[in-house]
Motif scaffolding. Structure first.
Motif, PDB file in Angstrom:
ATOM      1  N   VAL A 168      42.674   5.844  27.305  1.00 39.50           N
ATOM      2  CA  VAL A 168      41.454   5.909  28.129  1.00 39.50           C
ATOM      3  C   VAL A 168      40.290   5.276  27.377  1.00 39.50           C
ATOM      4  CG1 VAL A 168      39.798   7.454  29.243  1.00 39.50           C
ATOM      5  CG2 VAL A 168      42.257   7.984  29.351  1.00 39.50           C
ATOM      6  N   GLN A 169      40.135   5.634  26.119  1.00 35.10           N
ATOM      7  CA  GLN A 169      39.017   5.117  25.314  1.00 35.10           C
ATOM      8  C   GLN A 169      39.118   3.609  25.123  1.00 35.10           C
ATOM      9  OE1 GLN A 169      36.355   7.117  24.462  1.00 35.10           O
ATOM     10  NE2 GLN A 169      35.448   5.108  24.044  1.00 35.10           N
ATOM     11  N   PHE A 170      40.343   3.118  24.960  1.00 35.78           N
ATOM     12  CA  PHE A 170      40.575   1.676  24.793  1.00 35.78           C
ATOM     13  C   PHE A 170      40.038   0.906  26.004  1.00 35.78           C
ATOM     14  CE2 PHE A 170      43.325  -2.090  25.369  1.00 35.78           C
ATOM     15  CZ  PHE A 170      43.085  -2.744  24.164  1.00 35.78           C
ATOM     16  N   ILE A 171      40.329   1.414  27.200  1.00 35.62           N
ATOM     17  CA  ILE A 171      39.858   0.747  28.428  1.00 35.62           C
ATOM     18  C   ILE A 171      38.331   0.881  28.549  1.00 35.62           C
ATOM     19  CG2 ILE A 171      40.015   0.708  30.953  1.00 35.62           C
ATOM     20  CD1 ILE A 171      42.534  -0.379  29.524  1.00 35.62           C
ATOM     21  N   LYS A 172      37.786   2.039  28.183  1.00 40.75           N
ATOM     22  CA  LYS A 172      36.320   2.217  28.206  1.00 40.75           C
ATOM     23  C   LYS A 172      35.646   1.199  27.288  1.00 40.75           C
ATOM     24  CE  LYS A 172      35.907   7.084  29.497  1.00 40.75           C
ATOM     25  NZ  LYS A 172      35.563   8.457  29.096  1.00 40.75           N
ATOM     26  N   ASP A 173      36.206   1.017  26.105  1.00 39.47           N
ATOM     27  CA  ASP A 173      35.610   0.078  25.143  1.00 39.47           C
ATOM     28  C   ASP A 173      35.745  -1.367  25.616  1.00 39.47           C
ATOM     29  OD1 ASP A 173      35.034   2.263  23.550  1.00 39.47           O
ATOM     30  OD2 ASP A 173      36.752   1.967  22.206  1.00 39.47           O
ATOM     31  N   MET A 174      36.860  -1.656  26.278  1.00 39.29           N
ATOM     32  CA  MET A 174      37.126  -3.036  26.695  1.00 39.29           C
ATOM     33  C   MET A 174      36.300  -3.430  27.921  1.00 39.29           C
ATOM     34  SD  MET A 174      40.896  -4.682  27.049  1.00 39.29           S
ATOM     35  CE  MET A 174      40.997  -6.346  27.708  1.00 39.29           C
ATOM     36  N   PHE A 175      36.004  -2.438  28.768  1.00 41.95           N
ATOM     37  CA  PHE A 175      35.271  -2.727  30.014  1.00 41.95           C
ATOM     38  C   PHE A 175      34.029  -1.827  30.109  1.00 41.95           C
ATOM     39  CE2 PHE A 175      39.720  -3.831  30.701  1.00 41.95           C
ATOM     40  CZ  PHE A 175      39.607  -5.139  31.165  1.00 41.95           C
ATOM     41  N   PRO A 176      33.042  -2.087  29.255  1.00 43.62           N
ATOM     42  CA  PRO A 176      31.873  -1.197  29.217  1.00 43.62           C
ATOM     43  C   PRO A 176      31.048  -1.200  30.501  1.00 43.62           C
ATOM     44  CG  PRO A 176      31.526  -3.158  27.844  1.00 43.62           C
ATOM     45  CD  PRO A 176      32.959  -3.169  28.262  1.00 43.62           C
ATOM     46  N   ASP A 177      31.189  -2.248  31.317  1.00 45.05           N
ATOM     47  CA  ASP A 177      30.403  -2.318  32.556  1.00 45.05           C
ATOM     48  C   ASP A 177      31.048  -1.562  33.712  1.00 45.05           C
ATOM     49  OD1 ASP A 177      28.662  -3.875  31.155  1.00 45.05           O
ATOM     50  OD2 ASP A 177      29.470  -5.779  31.902  1.00 45.05           O
ATOM     51  N   LYS A 178      32.268  -1.074  33.501  1.00 51.42           N
ATOM     52  CA  LYS A 178      32.945  -0.347  34.577  1.00 51.42           C
ATOM     53  C   LYS A 178      32.812   1.166  34.364  1.00 51.42           C
ATOM     54  CE  LYS A 178      36.447  -3.854  35.689  1.00 51.42           C
ATOM     55  NZ  LYS A 178      36.100  -4.168  37.088  1.00 51.42           N
ATOM     56  N   THR A 179      32.909   1.907  35.454  1.00 44.64           N
ATOM     57  CA  THR A 179      32.976   3.362  35.360  1.00 44.64           C
ATOM     58  C   THR A 179      34.440   3.735  35.162  1.00 44.64           C
ATOM     59  OG1 THR A 179      31.082   3.607  36.834  1.00 44.64           O
ATOM     60  CG2 THR A 179      32.504   5.535  36.557  1.00 44.64           C
ATOM     61  N   VAL A 180      34.791   4.144  33.956  1.00 49.11           N
ATOM     62  CA  VAL A 180      36.180   4.516  33.650  1.00 49.11           C
ATOM     63  C   VAL A 180      36.277   6.035  33.710  1.00 49.11           C
ATOM     64  CG1 VAL A 180      38.048   4.425  31.958  1.00 49.11           C
ATOM     65  CG2 VAL A 180      36.488   2.472  32.213  1.00 49.11           C
ATOM     66  N   LYS A 181      37.073   6.531  34.644  1.00 51.87           N
ATOM     67  CA  LYS A 181      37.181   7.973  34.879  1.00 51.87           C
ATOM     68  C   LYS A 181      38.631   8.405  34.680  1.00 51.87           C
ATOM     69  CE  LYS A 181      36.805  12.121  36.814  1.00 51.87           C
ATOM     70  NZ  LYS A 181      36.700  13.247  35.887  1.00 51.87           N
ATOM     71  N   GLU A 182      38.843   9.339  33.757  1.00 50.70           N
ATOM     72  CA  GLU A 182      40.215   9.810  33.541  1.00 50.70           C
ATOM     73  C   GLU A 182      40.494  11.073  34.363  1.00 50.70           C
ATOM     74  OE1 GLU A 182      37.984  12.184  30.392  1.00 50.70           O
ATOM     75  OE2 GLU A 182      37.849  10.180  31.246  1.00 50.70           O
ATOM     76  N   PHE A 183      41.768  11.280  34.678  1.00 48.11           N
ATOM     77  CA  PHE A 183      42.222  12.424  35.475  1.00 48.11           C
ATOM     78  C   PHE A 183      43.341  13.118  34.713  1.00 48.11           C
ATOM     79  CE2 PHE A 183      40.382   9.338  38.298  1.00 48.11           C
ATOM     80  CZ  PHE A 183      39.597  10.102  39.152  1.00 48.11           C
ATOM     81  N   ASP A 184      43.165  14.405  34.488  1.00 51.30           N
ATOM     82  CA  ASP A 184      44.139  15.211  33.741  1.00 51.30           C
ATOM     83  C   ASP A 184      45.231  15.655  34.725  1.00 51.30           C
ATOM     84  OD1 ASP A 184      45.177  16.585  31.616  1.00 51.30           O
ATOM     85  OD2 ASP A 184      43.697  18.200  31.644  1.00 51.30           O
ATOM     86  N   LEU A 185      46.454  15.181  34.512  1.00 51.58           N
ATOM     87  CA  LEU A 185      47.531  15.397  35.479  1.00 51.58           C
ATOM     88  C   LEU A 185      48.493  16.500  35.043  1.00 51.58           C
ATOM     89  CD1 LEU A 185      48.476  11.665  36.264  1.00 51.58           C
ATOM     90  CD2 LEU A 185      46.760  13.100  37.399  1.00 51.58           C
ATOM     91  N   ASN A 186      49.080  17.176  36.019  1.00 44.09           N
ATOM     92  CA  ASN A 186      50.108  18.181  35.732  1.00 44.09           C
ATOM     93  C   ASN A 186      51.415  17.490  35.351  1.00 44.09           C
ATOM     94  OD1 ASN A 186      48.967  20.810  36.057  1.00 44.09           O
ATOM     95  ND2 ASN A 186      48.711  20.368  38.229  1.00 44.09           N
TER      96      ASN A 186
END
Length: 304
Positions: A168-186
């Protein structure tokens, strides 16, 4: 040169990698099962046969070609399951990002090297080793990137947990202009109806503002409520635990008004048609036994 372009899940598809069920290999042993649904079918003696899966994938290929999509297929590796091309890499904007997948699946990437060779090498990204991320957990929605993950401290115990917070953090760092939202899955290694293997097993956008969702797939109710606020409750088709098990949320969009779906998904397909979608119904129930369906089998490269 392939000029990659993916901004969302539903714009008009131009080019895609579609997996293959040919030379799929022997039935895995119980120890080799990657997910609880495959495990269930291995134990029951109902694991899908190559001769039943190949026609399903060819029916999918035929629908894609009907809409003039350029379809790449992996080179054949003898006795190797190459169906789920979504797992091995994914495109965000014009970047091709390789997944750090389960080690014995590395050769699946080699089988599409001829496609990667057509890309700008500076746009082909290999994340660092600590980053775990699979394409089924990554979903683009214009300025948003939705990512499925598992936040439990027991993450290493789950072979079904495929994307970690480093991913998740890798994608946040790579695309700082996007809203990166993670979802905790069962997650469950043993009970398929309790396991959201990837985000696309419990949620997927369709069209311009609609989506298919399974509330119980989310460990945190706030994650589910985030999507309800974003899309609007009236725009979301809620699926039951049984429908999630059959992979109702794992359809595939060729365009904002064209969805490829499994022919047995009667309730969903009726709803889609009522929302003015063209629904291309194909048989895919054998492949579904491996806890993957239509979206899992594809790796979109270019959408308009």
């Amino acid at each position: 040169m392939l000029t990659l372009h993916i901004k969302n899940e539903t714009s008009r598809l131009q080019a895609v990698v579609l997996g293959t069920a040919k030379s799929n290999g022997p039935v895995p042993s119980i120890e080799e099962a990657y997910d609880p649904k495959s495990l269930q079918h291995i134990k029951a003696g109902t694991y899908p046969k190559e001769e039943d899966m190949v026609p399903e994938m060819e029916a999918f290929s035929a629908v894609l070609k009907k809409y003039n999509v350029e379809v790449f297929r992996p080179e054949l590796i003898e006795n190797c399951n190459q169906i789920f091309s979504r797992d091995i890499a994914f495109v965000i904007d014009d970047y091709f990002i390789k997944s750090n997948i389960l080690p014995d699946r590395e050769k699946e990437l080699d089988a599409i090297q001829y496609v990667i060779d057509q890309m700008n090498p500076s746009k082909v990204i290999t994340p660092p080793e600590e980053v775990h991320i699979e394409g089924g957990d990554v979903m683009l929605w214009n300025d948003y990137v939705f990512i499925g993950t598992y936040k439990g401290k027991d993450y290493p115990n789950y072979i079904t947990a495929r994307t970690n917070m480093h991913g998740v953090q890798f994608i946040k760092d790579m695309f700082p202009d996007k809203t990166v939202k993670e979802f905790d899955l069962n997650k469950s290694n043993t009970i398929a109806r309790d396991n959201a293997l990837h985000l696309d097993c419990c949620f997927q956008p369709v069209g311009k503002n609609k989506g298919i969702i399974h509330k119980e797939g989310f460990r945190d109710l706030a994650d589910y409520e985030y999507l309800v606020r974003l899309f609007g409750h009236e725009n979301l088709f809620h699926i039951s635990k049984d429908e999630m098990y059959h992979m109702f949320s794992n359809v595939f969009s060729i365009d904002s008004n064209i969805v490829v779906s499994e022919k047995n998904f009667t309730r969903l397909n009726k709803w889609l048609q009522e929302q003015d979608f063209t629904v291309e119904e194909i048989p895919y129930a054998e492949i579904a036994k491996q806890e993957g369906l239509l979206r899992c089998s594809t790796m979109p490269l270019i959408r308009n």
